[in-house]
Scaffold this motif. Structure first.
Motif, short mmCIF file in Angstrom:
data_model
loop_
_atom_site.label_atom_id
_atom_site.label_comp_id
_atom_site.label_asym_id
_atom_site.label_seq_id
_atom_site.Cartn_x
_atom_site.Cartn_y
_atom_site.Cartn_z
N ILE A 55 0.80 -1.28 0.06
CA ILE A 55 -0.02 -0.31 -0.18
C ILE A 55 0.99 1.20 -0.05
CG2 ILE A 55 -2.01 1.25 1.42
CD1 ILE A 55 -2.61 -1.19 1.95
N ILE A 58 2.12 1.98 -3.78
CA ILE A 58 1.73 2.13 -4.96
C ILE A 58 1.35 3.64 -4.43
CG2 ILE A 58 -0.84 1.19 -3.93
CD1 ILE A 58 -0.90 0.11 -6.89
N THR A 61 3.73 5.78 -6.09
CA THR A 61 3.77 5.68 -7.30
C THR A 61 2.71 5.90 -7.69
OG1 THR A 61 3.94 3.00 -6.95
CG2 THR A 61 2.63 4.23 -9.14
N ASN A 62 1.42 7.01 -6.92
CA ASN A 62 0.92 7.77 -7.34
C ASN A 62 1.42 8.96 -7.26
OD1 ASN A 62 -1.87 6.30 -8.22
ND2 ASN A 62 -1.74 5.61 -6.30
N GLY A 65 3.39 9.76 -10.70
CA GLY A 65 2.36 9.93 -11.52
C GLY A 65 1.58 10.73 -11.16
N ALA A 68 4.40 14.01 -12.36
CA ALA A 68 5.00 13.26 -13.95
C ALA A 68 3.71 14.87 -14.32
CB ALA A 68 5.04 11.82 -14.24
N GLU A 69 2.42 14.39 -14.14
CA GLU A 69 1.14 14.72 -14.57
C GLU A 69 1.81 16.57 -14.93
OE1 GLU A 69 0.44 12.19 -17.45
OE2 GLU A 69 -1.77 13.67 -16.49
N HIS A 74 7.33 11.62 -17.52
CA HIS A 74 6.90 10.95 -17.03
C HIS A 74 8.24 9.80 -16.98
CE1 HIS A 74 3.57 12.67 -19.31
NE2 HIS A 74 2.44 12.34 -18.09
N PRO A 75 7.97 8.99 -15.74
CA PRO A 75 8.92 7.88 -15.96
C PRO A 75 8.46 6.93 -16.38
CG PRO A 75 8.55 8.59 -13.44
CD PRO A 75 7.47 9.09 -14.69
N ALA A 76 9.16 5.42 -15.89
CA ALA A 76 8.90 4.01 -15.45
C ALA A 76 9.24 3.97 -14.44
CB ALA A 76 10.11 3.81 -16.43
N ILE A 77 7.61 3.00 -13.90
CA ILE A 77 7.71 3.32 -11.77
C ILE A 77 7.27 1.48 -12.07
CG2 ILE A 77 6.13 3.89 -10.08
CD1 ILE A 77 5.08 6.37 -11.62
N LEU A 78 8.11 1.14 -11.62
CA LEU A 78 8.17 -0.74 -11.17
C LEU A 78 7.86 -0.42 -9.98
CD1 LEU A 78 8.75 -3.47 -11.58
CD2 LEU A 78 10.97 -2.91 -11.18
N THR A 79 6.44 -0.84 -9.52
CA THR A 79 6.05 -1.34 -8.18
C THR A 79 5.76 -2.67 -8.01
OG1 THR A 79 4.81 0.73 -8.92
CG2 THR A 79 4.23 -0.78 -7.19
N GLU A 80 6.33 -2.68 -6.97
CA GLU A 80 6.02 -3.84 -6.77
C GLU A 80 6.31 -4.06 -5.07
OE1 GLU A 80 9.38 -7.18 -7.58
OE2 GLU A 80 9.89 -4.99 -7.96
N PHE B 54 -0.86 8.48 -19.55
CA PHE B 54 -0.06 8.20 -18.81
C PHE B 54 -1.39 8.32 -17.55
CE2 PHE B 54 2.16 8.92 -14.50
CZ PHE B 54 3.03 8.62 -14.53
N ILE B 58 -1.79 4.79 -15.46
CA ILE B 58 -2.10 5.01 -13.63
C ILE B 58 -3.15 4.53 -13.10
CG2 ILE B 58 -1.90 6.83 -13.29
CD1 ILE B 58 0.56 6.72 -11.82
N GLU B 69 -3.79 -6.43 -3.62
CA GLU B 69 -4.14 -6.25 -1.98
C GLU B 69 -5.25 -7.37 -1.18
OE1 GLU B 69 -1.80 -4.83 -0.57
OE2 GLU B 69 -2.72 -3.63 1.23
N PRO B 75 1.86 -8.82 -7.38
CA PRO B 75 2.51 -8.62 -8.55
C PRO B 75 3.77 -7.78 -8.99
CG PRO B 75 1.10 -7.73 -9.37
CD PRO B 75 1.28 -7.56 -8.12
N ALA B 76 4.76 -7.11 -10.04
CA ALA B 76 5.68 -6.09 -10.27
C ALA B 76 4.59 -5.78 -11.44
CB ALA B 76 6.90 -6.59 -11.12
N ILE B 77 4.26 -4.12 -11.63
CA ILE B 77 4.18 -3.66 -11.98
C ILE B 77 4.77 -1.95 -12.74
CG2 ILE B 77 1.89 -2.06 -12.47
CD1 ILE B 77 0.86 -3.05 -10.15
N LEU B 78 5.31 -2.61 -13.98
CA LEU B 78 5.89 -1.63 -14.25
C LEU B 78 4.47 -0.61 -15.24
CD1 LEU B 78 8.77 -0.47 -14.82
CD2 LEU B 78 7.78 -1.99 -17.44
N THR B 79 4.64 1.14 -14.95
CA THR B 79 3.58 1.77 -15.27
C THR B 79 4.87 2.34 -16.09
OG1 THR B 79 3.19 1.16 -13.09
CG2 THR B 79 1.96 3.10 -14.87
N GLU B 80 3.80 2.92 -17.39
CA GLU B 80 5.25 4.24 -18.63
C GLU B 80 3.96 4.72 -18.92
OE1 GLU B 80 8.27 2.76 -20.03
OE2 GLU B 80 8.49 0.67 -19.92
#
Lengths: 112, 112
Positions: A55, A58, A61-62, A65, A68-69, A74-80, B54, B58, B69, B75-80
């Motif tokens: 939680i 993410i 991550t937001n 986001g 970026a907006e 905008h990047p690449a965001i790898l969320t785990e 974007f 997201i 959750e 998972p792994a989430i790659l956001t671009e």
């Protein structure tokens, strides 16, 4: 050197210059948590941020986001679970622009 | 074969069995958009979802986060910009569990 995170991304077009080594040497100490890595000949600025659970990850991550907006970059965001890896680079020039260093600094600011 | 996406993840502990080839052959046709890839000897289920910008990407990342959750499997989430790559695998067994196929199917359902 002024604070990078206070700067605003400039419009970046195809053909804009990549950062010079002199600029990198100037900017890099301002974002010590970031590493420059090369993937398929394209330089990226990367940093992994650790969190206590999914939680929190993410939620960060937001935040990225929204940043970026707001900057239009905008990047690449790898969320785990427990981590978020951010990669900044500039697609239009296939490499690093000063904007990427600004965004890395702004990313660090989000954690403060 | 019942619909995978209607199933619920079972509790998965260290030492639980990975999916068998027979199970893979049974499950895979139910999630045709997903590919099995191997990274450092660990199998993953991957799919890249495309979006118009974007914000849409997201938003999907957040849907996946809510799903993860709710099922307690992440998972792994790659956001671009314009894309989200999802990778499901089971850390505890360093490979693919039936849960990962269930989550891939549930991921597909989120787009419907």
């Amino acid at each position: 050197m002024t604070n990078l995170s206070n700067k605003t991304c400039e419009v970046c077009r195809v053909g804009a210059p990549q950062v010079t080594q002199k600029e990198i040497d100037s900017f890099k100490p301002l974002i010590p948590g970031w590493k420059i890595t090369t993937v398929e000949d394209v330089n990226h600025l990367n940093r992994v941020f650790k969190f206590n659970n999914f939680i929190e990850a993410i939620a960060f991550t937001n935040k990225i986001g929204d940043l970026a907006e707001s900057e239009g970059h905008h990047p690449a965001i790898l969320t785990e679970w427990g981590s978020v890896k951010i990669s900044w680079w500039t697609h239009k020039i296939n490499g690093l622009h000063v904007n990427d260093f600004i965004m890395a600094a702004k990313t660090d600011e989000l954690l403060k």
